[in-house]
Each structure stands twice: as C-alpha cells, then as structure tokens.
Enzyme design. Sequence first.
Site, PDB file in Angstrom:
ATOM      1  N   ARG A   1       5.476 -12.666   9.853  1.00  0.00           N
ATOM      2  CA  ARG A   1       6.162 -11.750   9.519  1.00  0.00           C
ATOM      3  C   ARG A   1       7.693 -11.583  10.045  1.00  0.00           C
ATOM      4  O   ARG A   1       7.788 -12.207  11.016  1.00  0.00           O
ATOM      5  CB  ARG A   1       5.155 -10.381  10.288  1.00  0.00           C
ATOM      6  CG  ARG A   1       3.906 -10.084   9.854  1.00  0.00           C
ATOM      7  CD  ARG A   1       3.512  -9.013  10.814  1.00  0.00           C
ATOM      8  NE  ARG A   1       3.750  -7.534  10.413  1.00  0.00           N
ATOM      9  CZ  ARG A   1       3.175  -6.727   9.628  1.00  0.00           C
ATOM     10  NH1 ARG A   1       2.163  -7.521   8.739  1.00  0.00           N
ATOM     11  NH2 ARG A   1       3.579  -5.582   9.280  1.00  0.00           N
TER      12      ARG A   1
ATOM     13  N   LYS B   1       4.500   0.504   9.431  1.00  0.00           N
ATOM     14  CA  LYS B   1       4.509   2.046   8.739  1.00  0.00           C
ATOM     15  C   LYS B   1       4.129   3.097   9.453  1.00  0.00           C
ATOM     16  O   LYS B   1       4.146   4.169   9.586  1.00  0.00           O
ATOM     17  CB  LYS B   1       3.761   1.968   7.368  1.00  0.00           C
ATOM     18  CG  LYS B   1       4.790   1.392   6.292  1.00  0.00           C
ATOM     19  CD  LYS B   1       3.969   1.129   4.888  1.00  0.00           C
ATOM     20  CE  LYS B   1       2.955   0.201   4.844  1.00  0.00           C
ATOM     21  NZ  LYS B   1       2.482  -0.084   3.611  1.00  0.00           N
TER      22      LYS B   1
ATOM     23  N   GLU C   1       0.961  -1.219  -0.087  1.00  0.00           N
ATOM     24  CA  GLU C   1       0.106  -0.082   0.095  1.00  0.00           C
ATOM     25  C   GLU C   1       0.917   1.240   0.042  1.00  0.00           C
ATOM     26  O   GLU C   1       1.727   1.411   0.894  1.00  0.00           O
ATOM     27  CB  GLU C   1      -1.032  -0.043   1.527  1.00  0.00           C
ATOM     28  CG  GLU C   1      -1.838   1.162   1.055  1.00  0.00           C
ATOM     29  CD  GLU C   1      -2.635   1.272   2.367  1.00  0.00           C
ATOM     30  OE1 GLU C   1      -2.807   0.469   3.314  1.00  0.00           O
ATOM     31  OE2 GLU C   1      -3.524   2.140   2.596  1.00  0.00           O
TER      32      GLU C   1
HETATM   33  P1  ATP Z   1       2.774  -2.285   7.846  1.00  0.00           P
HETATM   34  O1  ATP Z   1       2.015  -3.041   8.932  1.00  0.00           O
HETATM   35  O2  ATP Z   1       4.312  -2.294   8.330  1.00  0.00           O
HETATM   36  O3  ATP Z   1       2.156  -0.983   7.486  1.00  0.00           O
HETATM   37  P2  ATP Z   1       1.695  -3.828   5.820  1.00  0.00           P
HETATM   38  O4  ATP Z   1       1.380  -5.107   5.990  1.00  0.00           O
HETATM   39  O5  ATP Z   1       0.280  -2.785   6.015  1.00  0.00           O
HETATM   40  O6  ATP Z   1       2.832  -3.316   6.649  1.00  0.00           O
HETATM   41  P3  ATP Z   1       1.723  -3.452   2.978  1.00  0.00           P
HETATM   42  O7  ATP Z   1       2.125  -2.569   2.234  1.00  0.00           O
HETATM   43  O8  ATP Z   1       0.128  -3.700   3.097  1.00  0.00           O
HETATM   44  O9  ATP Z   1       2.181  -3.398   4.551  1.00  0.00           O
HETATM   45  O10 ATP Z   1       2.496  -4.740   2.732  1.00  0.00           O
HETATM   46  C1  ATP Z   1       2.691  -5.100   1.518  1.00  0.00           C
HETATM   47  C2  ATP Z   1       3.266  -6.796   1.699  1.00  0.00           C
HETATM   48  O11 ATP Z   1       4.364  -6.802   2.318  1.00  0.00           O
HETATM   49  C3  ATP Z   1       2.212  -7.358   2.336  1.00  0.00           C
HETATM   50  O12 ATP Z   1       1.898  -8.705   1.410  1.00  0.00           O
HETATM   51  C4  ATP Z   1       2.706  -7.586   3.659  1.00  0.00           C
HETATM   52  O13 ATP Z   1       1.923  -8.884   4.251  1.00  0.00           O
HETATM   53  C5  ATP Z   1       4.004  -7.912   3.529  1.00  0.00           C
HETATM   54  N1  ATP Z   1       4.569  -7.458   4.680  1.00  0.00           N
HETATM   55  C6  ATP Z   1       4.583  -6.281   5.416  1.00  0.00           C
HETATM   56  N2  ATP Z   1       5.168  -6.221   6.571  1.00  0.00           N
HETATM   57  C7  ATP Z   1       5.810  -7.421   6.532  1.00  0.00           C
HETATM   58  C8  ATP Z   1       6.854  -7.923   7.769  1.00  0.00           C
HETATM   59  N3  ATP Z   1       7.228  -7.505   8.689  1.00  0.00           N
HETATM   60  N4  ATP Z   1       7.367  -9.268   7.393  1.00  0.00           N
HETATM   61  C9  ATP Z   1       6.907  -9.897   6.126  1.00  0.00           C
HETATM   62  N5  ATP Z   1       6.111  -9.120   5.167  1.00  0.00           N
HETATM   63  C10 ATP Z   1       5.805  -8.188   5.602  1.00  0.00           C
HETATM   64 MG    MG Z   2      -1.300  -2.089   5.562  1.00  0.00          MG
END
Ligand code: ATP
Ligand code: MG
Length: 552
Positions: A256, A266, A31
């Site tokens: 994760r 984020k 995102e």
């Molecule tokens: P955050 O919680 O840090 O904002 P998010 O999951 O909302 O992360 P996205 O931009 O939606 O962030 O993530 C893009 C991809 O990266 C998704 O498939 C998500 O599952 C993966 N991802 C995000 N954070 C991690 C992590 N700490 N370890 C592994 N994969 C991750």
């Molecule tokens: Mg997200």
Amino acid sequence: MEENSNFIKTIIKEDLESGKRNKVVTRFPPEPNGYLHIGHAKSIVINFGLADEFGGTTNLRFDDTNPLKEDQEYVDAIKEDVEWLGYEWDGLFFASDYFDEMYNRAVLLIKKGLAYVDDLSADEIREYRGTLSEPGKESPYRNRSVEENLELFERMKNCEFANGEKVLRAKIDMSSPNINLRDPVIYRIAHATHHNTGDKWCIYPMYAFAHPLEDAIEGVTHSLCTTEFEDQRPLYDWVVRECEMEATPQQIEFGRLNLTNTVMSKRKLKQLVEEKYVDGWDDPRLPTISGLRRRGFTAEAIREFVKAAGVSKGYSTVDAQMLEHFVREDLKLKAPRTMGVLRPLKVVITNYPEGEVEWLDAEINPENPEMGTRKIPFSREIYVEQDDFMENPPAKYFRLFPGNEVRLKHAYFIKCNEVIKDDNGEVVELRCTYDPETKSGTGFTGRKVKGTLHWVDATHALHAEFRLYEPLILDEEAESEDEAENKSFLDQVNEKSLEILNGFIEPNMKDSQPQDKFQFFRHGYFNVDPKHTTEDKLVFNRIVSLKSSFKL
Ligand code: ATP
Ligand code: MG
C-alpha cells in the site's frame, strides 16, 4: 519515459513468454463506499499502466457487494477521478451484475458438498474459528445434508430469515494453519436496498468469495491487490477452482501507499468529512483525488509521483514533499507568473505624480518565453506585504525599513522615508520615494539593492482570497500507527491546517477560471478554487510554496 521494471512486470513477461497467458487483462476494483485517494491512484497507475504496456485491457469494476455502505454518489465520483487521472477503462462493470451467477456458483459448491448453511451467530463463529496457535472447532451444522443445505440456502435467498440468523460457509478445513481457510463465510443475510439491484436480494456474497468470481467472470489474468490480501490467496484460488470457473486469474499483491501527515483509509476520511473536520470529500487538505485536484495538484504530477514511489511488496509511507516536488516540476513551465499581496500594507510613493498610471511590461513566465508578456499598472499607491517591512530590523534584513531602498519587481527602486501608525501604534502606511532612473528593463546599473519585493497597484488591484494549508494531521505516521497503538487520529487533527487571507492581485487576472494555476512571485503555486470562487472574488488555494528541501 522508459518505465522502470518491477516484480509484477517480471511475472507478466514470464507468463506471456511461457504461453501461460496470451493477453493481459487487469481491473481496478474500487468499492463505491467513499471517494478515491492517492493510494487508489497507485492501484490505478499500476493496473492501467501494466495493461497498456503489454497491449492488454483494464476494466473499471465497482466492487459493490455490500449494500449498507455503497452509494451512487461514490460511483459517479470514482468515474470522474479515474478519467481525470488520464485513464480510459475498456469495460465498466458492477460486481452486483454477477449476483445471479455468484448464487449459482454457491449452489454448485453446496452440491459438491463444499458449502453449508450455518446457524451459529457471528460471535460463535468467531469463537469456533480458533487462533493462530489453536485449531478451530467444527460447527454442529457442518454436516448438514446437501439437500438440507440447498433448501436452506434457497430459503435464505427468499428472505425467510432475519439478518444474522444464518450464513453460508465454505467447507474447507477447520484446522488449517491459514485461518482464512477455516470455513469462511461466503454469503450473509442483509435486508437492505442495494444501489444497483434494489430489493431483489437479501443475501449478499462476502468479498473473499465474490472477488475471485468477479475476476474470473471478466477473464482477468492478473488480479493486483494490496498485501493485506496475501493470506487470502489460497482461498482465492480455492474459490476459482472449486466453483469451476473457466478463467484462472492470478492474484498478485503489492504494498500500500501511504503519505506522511495524513490518513488514507476511507473509513477515516469519511469520519473527517461527516464530523466536519473538513469541507467535504474534496477538501484541499485531504489526500483524496478530488481534494488534490481542488488544491491544484495535476494529474500528471500525481501519476509521476506514484511511479516514482515505485511498486514493491513493502508498505511505504512516502514523504508528502515528494508529491509537492512533482507538482512544482509539472507547473514550472506551464503556470503563468503573477504577483499577489496576501497581507497588504499600503505604500504611498510621494514623488510619483498623482493620477498618473503607467503600464509596465512583464514576462508571463521567464522560464518559458513563448508564453509572452503581460501589463502591470503602476501608480502612486501600491500594496506590499506586511512581512516585507520592519521598523527595527535585525542585521541582514534587506527588505523595507526606514531609510532602506529596495527593488519592486518589474518596476522601480523605492526608498522608505516615513512610517505612519494608527492610534494603537500599528503600522498602517509607508511613505516612500521612487527613482525614475531605476525602471526595470532599462539596464540601470547605477547602484545595487539586495531586496526585491512583489507588490500590486492599489487603484487597479483586484480583491482576492488566499487559502494557505498546513498538514491536516500532526502525526507523520498517523495512518500506520493509529490502529496499532489504539489512539485516535482525530486527536492529531491540526487546528491550524487552514489559514484564510484577504489580499490583492494583478488586474490582468480578472478572467481567471476555476482550476487555473499560477505561480505567485515568492509565495508559490496557487489554484483558483472551483467551490468558493464567485463572479466578484477569486479564491486561491496554495498548492505548494516555492522552495523545498526535498531531494529525490
Ligand atoms: P481503504 O482501506 O482506503 O478503504 P480499500 O482497499 O478498502 O481502501 P477499495 O475501494 O477496496 O479500497 O480499493 C480498490 C483498489 O485500490 C484495491 O485493489 C485496493 O487494494 C487498492 N488500494 C486501496 N488503498 C490503496 C493504497 N493505499 N495503496 C495502494 N493501493 C490501494
Ligand atoms: Mg474496502
């Protein structure tokens, strides 16, 4: 390197062998509401790595269904980071390009009697949802006719209602043991300008509805996400099935990645940036890809680290020292060796002729002789490290003290004879003598000394700034504990995470460019900072010190 096996690979292999799939299509779906961090690197390595291994393709897809938080700046930064990590996407897509199609699929659900417009407020919807132990309650609007729903949804689309006045919900099962299936909201009203679609839409699909459709539209076969989405898998499958999508992507969850002594989500990173705890998203103390890059971590080191951390269902907080191990490994043979004095103390070599300079030979990297040699000036005045002198040393101190002799790396033995202090009693200069017989490289074996010090020539040295870092967050498990214990990670910010020193470096480094990496003798690996370096002064970020107790 042979890639290790893992449970996702096993699933893909079986799918290909059984004929369930004839190709592999994955996607990395960030995102654009922030910069990528090392957790995302895990997702990138897994998605691109698996497709690559099985001859498939990987899309970079911006999951931009929430206009309130997204921005072009993030889109650009994410592309840069993915490329820098060494990956090339096959397709570049925006979820917002599918808004028409998503709308049509929502209409299809309404026509099938599987979605309805609800007038309950967000709070009421939450109340009606029930709990893990109690079933939910049906909304009084749940049984609106298809015609009424179609009309209301169209009016939602035409911006006839205010934010929050109405939502579209999937009609599934208010008593399902899986709360995600209790008529989840699939569209909401948001009067906001979208970075891609502008003001075309005032209704936006929710993640749980949009994501499976995005995957299906692109023909993704294996939709890899993190385990917090496990409970949403039945909804994912419901959306794909009931929206009558041609492709049937399969969601698979992995754990994760977290690092010790930092925060990763984020939302938290954004707070650190916006409240100026750090100097932007690329601050070298952050676990963002751009921060790690600016600190001096290499893409190679990050990839190897993520692979070594492994793919499993479990949620893991990995010791940040493991990442440091991989950057040392990567730079060992690549980074030129050099000398820099971080906290200078002047030494006058009283028996060295005034005005004379000699240019000493030194290997650029003794572990990689092909890198050749460099020239280091030596003359009557040099700088050594303040820490390398003690007036009254304890036992087993082998560096400089009155009467003691040490070796200067690549140069001569010097002996400390006199200590000069200022009016406050601070040591400001040492008077030493050198022994011409002891020149490095001549095979001198007359006597031995136990200390070898780094130094730079005072008349030729260049000014340089050194930035030394400590962990940004004091609490080891900050990312995972924070929410559970309801304490703020901001209380855990380390006020001493950055130390700035002004020192000197060898003159042969004058043409160094941003992102050049060096190993400073005894101090560790450093990167030329791209943000603060100027024509007049190089600024170095310490990537890591030399030694670590960490064992793989
Ligand atoms: P955050 O919680 O840090 O904002 P998010 O999951 O909302 O992360 P996205 O931009 O939606 O962030 O993530 C893009 C991809 O990266 C998704 O498939 C998500 O599952 C993966 N991802 C995000 N954070 C991690 C992590 N700490 N370890 C592994 N994969 C991750
Ligand atoms: Mg997200």
